[in-house]
Design a protein around this motif. Structure first.
Motif, PDB file in Angstrom:
ATOM      1  N   GLN A  98       2.755   7.665   6.686  1.00 55.62           N
ATOM      2  CA  GLN A  98       2.349   6.683   7.697  1.00 55.62           C
ATOM      3  C   GLN A  98       2.986   7.060   9.045  1.00 55.62           C
ATOM      4  OE1 GLN A  98       2.914   2.743   6.236  1.00 55.62           O
ATOM      5  NE2 GLN A  98       2.501   1.751   8.185  1.00 55.62           N
ATOM      6  N   THR A 135       4.030   1.556  -0.637  1.00 48.71           N
ATOM      7  CA  THR A 135       4.882   1.592  -1.838  1.00 48.71           C
ATOM      8  C   THR A 135       4.089   2.164  -3.019  1.00 48.71           C
ATOM      9  OG1 THR A 135       6.033  -0.361  -0.993  1.00 48.71           O
ATOM     10  CG2 THR A 135       6.388   0.184  -3.309  1.00 48.71           C
ATOM     11  N   LYS A 144       0.830  -1.213   0.000  1.00 51.29           N
ATOM     12  CA  LYS A 144       0.000   0.000   0.000  1.00 51.29           C
ATOM     13  C   LYS A 144       0.868   1.268   0.000  1.00 51.29           C
ATOM     14  CE  LYS A 144      -2.028  -1.189   3.887  1.00 51.29           C
ATOM     15  NZ  LYS A 144      -1.255  -2.411   4.220  1.00 51.29           N
TER      16      LYS A 144
HETATM   17  N1  LIG Z   1      12.637   0.743   0.482  1.00 51.42           N
HETATM   18  C1  LIG Z   1      12.382  -0.572   0.507  1.00 51.42           C
HETATM   19  N2  LIG Z   1      13.347  -1.479   0.289  1.00 51.42           N
HETATM   20  C2  LIG Z   1      13.102  -2.794   0.301  1.00 51.42           C
HETATM   21  N3  LIG Z   1      11.889  -3.334   0.553  1.00 51.42           N
HETATM   22  C3  LIG Z   1      10.883  -2.480   0.811  1.00 51.42           C
HETATM   23  C4  LIG Z   1      11.056  -1.063   0.790  1.00 51.42           C
HETATM   24  N4  LIG Z   1       9.856  -0.462   1.062  1.00 51.42           N
HETATM   25  C5  LIG Z   1       8.990  -1.467   1.236  1.00 51.42           C
HETATM   26  N5  LIG Z   1       9.592  -2.675   1.080  1.00 51.42           N
HETATM   27  C6  LIG Z   1       8.932  -3.974   1.168  1.00 51.42           C
HETATM   28  O1  LIG Z   1       7.859  -3.972   0.252  1.00 51.42           O
HETATM   29  C7  LIG Z   1       6.732  -4.668   0.782  1.00 51.42           C
HETATM   30  C8  LIG Z   1       5.530  -3.733   0.813  1.00 51.42           C
HETATM   31  O2  LIG Z   1       5.745  -2.735   1.798  1.00 51.42           O
HETATM   32  P1  LIG Z   1       4.721  -1.544   2.061  1.00 51.42           P
HETATM   33  O3  LIG Z   1       5.385  -0.637   3.046  1.00 51.42           O
HETATM   34  O4  LIG Z   1       4.301  -0.971   0.777  1.00 51.42           O
HETATM   35  O5  LIG Z   1       3.510  -2.311   2.742  1.00 51.42           O
HETATM   36  P2  LIG Z   1       2.157  -1.733   3.355  1.00 51.42           P
HETATM   37  O6  LIG Z   1       1.040  -2.397   2.651  1.00 51.42           O
HETATM   38  O7  LIG Z   1       2.195  -0.263   3.393  1.00 51.42           O
HETATM   39  O8  LIG Z   1       2.219  -2.351   4.849  1.00 51.42           O
HETATM   40  P3  LIG Z   1       1.786  -1.702   6.268  1.00 51.42           P
HETATM   41  O9  LIG Z   1       0.315  -1.932   6.402  1.00 51.42           O
HETATM   42  O10 LIG Z   1       2.567  -2.533   7.258  1.00 51.42           O
HETATM   43  O11 LIG Z   1       2.183  -0.269   6.286  1.00 51.42           O
HETATM   44  C9  LIG Z   1       7.165  -5.182   2.149  1.00 51.42           C
HETATM   45  O12 LIG Z   1       7.614  -6.501   2.000  1.00 51.42           O
HETATM   46  C10 LIG Z   1       8.298  -4.260   2.518  1.00 51.42           C
HETATM   47  O13 LIG Z   1       9.177  -4.871   3.403  1.00 51.42           O
END
Ligand SMILES: Nc1ncnc2c1ncn2[C@@H]1O[C@H](COP(=O)(O)OP(=O)(O)OP(=O)(O)O)[C@@H](O)[C@H]1O
Ligand SMILES: [Mg+2]
Length: 258
Positions: free
Chosen positions: A88, A47, A45
């Motif tokens: 966030q 990302t 999300k």
């Molecule tokens: N800068 C980065 N480098 C490497 N991996 C990353 C990076 N940013 C995010 N990830 C990985 O990408 C995936 C998606 O992460 P993201 O932060 O988008 O999730 P999210 O849906 O926002 O989760 P949450 O609800 O915990 O905030 C995860 O496996 C995370 O560890």
């Protein structure tokens, strides 16, 4: 009644080395709507928001704001096109007051341009007065008047989240991406945050896309909800449809907590 898309995302993907964080996501946020983006931790999300908001370059895919392609545009350029986001984890300047935090989020700090200061001091003063007025209005709207001169680093988690929302009110926002506006916010304040988002949508015409784990906030505000799981869209529909979808229940309970 469906309106034209404020935001359109086509086949958006992001790889971090071998990790496919987002794998070909396409969706639309219609103008004037509040769309929810939900999914378990690590679903991709934030990302997705980072790519839309110019903080991360997509590995592939395209992003359009009111039919104009904005893929890869920097945050500042997006600000002047009316696209803003919140974080966030709150991004306040801890050593600045609440008021100052809002003022630095105002449009083009002309006063910081020495040339402008010298050539047109009246214009600079006028602009700074407008920004101050807007910041004071925003503090009032958020119910943060009493911490106007408090250092932002001393605010509670909930107040910092409100300040994040306030930053989006300092520009001429059309489309605002909120990353977990309810995280760390107590239940009473949560009701207020929900109403503030609704007011900005109904009275100021903001279009929102909201990431949130609090399903009450999503159910209260969003007609359409997109569920991400493992970097892909699992389903989209009304909150009612989402709640009753076996795949969604599996994704949340298989992978962790909601
Ligand atoms: N800068 C980065 N480098 C490497 N991996 C990353 C990076 N940013 C995010 N990830 C990985 O990408 C995936 C998606 O992460 P993201 O932060 O988008 O999730 P999210 O849906 O926002 O989760 P949450 O609800 O915990 O905030 C995860 O496996 C995370 O560890
Ligand atoms: Mg996230």
């Amino acid at each position: 009644m469906s309106s034209k898309p404020m935001l359109r995302i086509e086949g958006l993907a992001k790889n971090y080395g071998g990790l496919k964080a987002v794998r070909g996501v396409s969706f639309e946020v219609p103008e004037g709507e509040i769309v929810g983006l939900i999914g378990p931790n690590g679903a991709g999300k934030t990302t997705t928001f980072n790519m839309i908001a110019g903080a991360e370059k997509p590995s592939s895919g395209k992003i359009f704001l009111l039919d104009q392609e904005i893929t890869g545009l920097q945050t500042e350029k997006l600000y002047y096109r009316g696209l803003m986001r919140t974080f966030q984890l709150s991004h306040e300047y801890a050593k600045m007051t609440s008021l100052e935090n809002l003022m630095v989020a105002g449009p083009s700090q002309v006063g910081e341009n020495m040339f402008m200061n010298w050539i047109s001091p009246v214009k600079v003063i006028k602009r700074e007065t407008e920004i101050l007025e807007r910041a004071n209005y925003t503090l009032d709207f958020l119910g943060l008047n009493h911490v106007r001169d408090e250092l932002a680093g001393n605010l509670s988690g909930g107040q910092k989240k409100l300040l994040e929302l306030g930053r989006t009110m300092m520009g001429d926002s059309k489309c605002v991406l909120l990353d977990e506006p309810g995280a760390g916010v107590n239940p009473t304040l949560m009701v207020k945050v929900t109403e503030m988002i609704r007011t900005l949508n109904e009275e100021q015409g903001y279009t929102f896309c909201i990431i949130e784990h609090d399903m009450d906030l999503i159910a209260n505000l969003c007609k359409n909800v997109i569920v991400l799981n493992d970097g892909q869209i699992l389903m989209q529909g009304t909150m009612e449809q989402v709640r009753n979808d076996e795949r969604v229940i599996d994704a949340y309970f298989g992978g962790g907590v909601i």
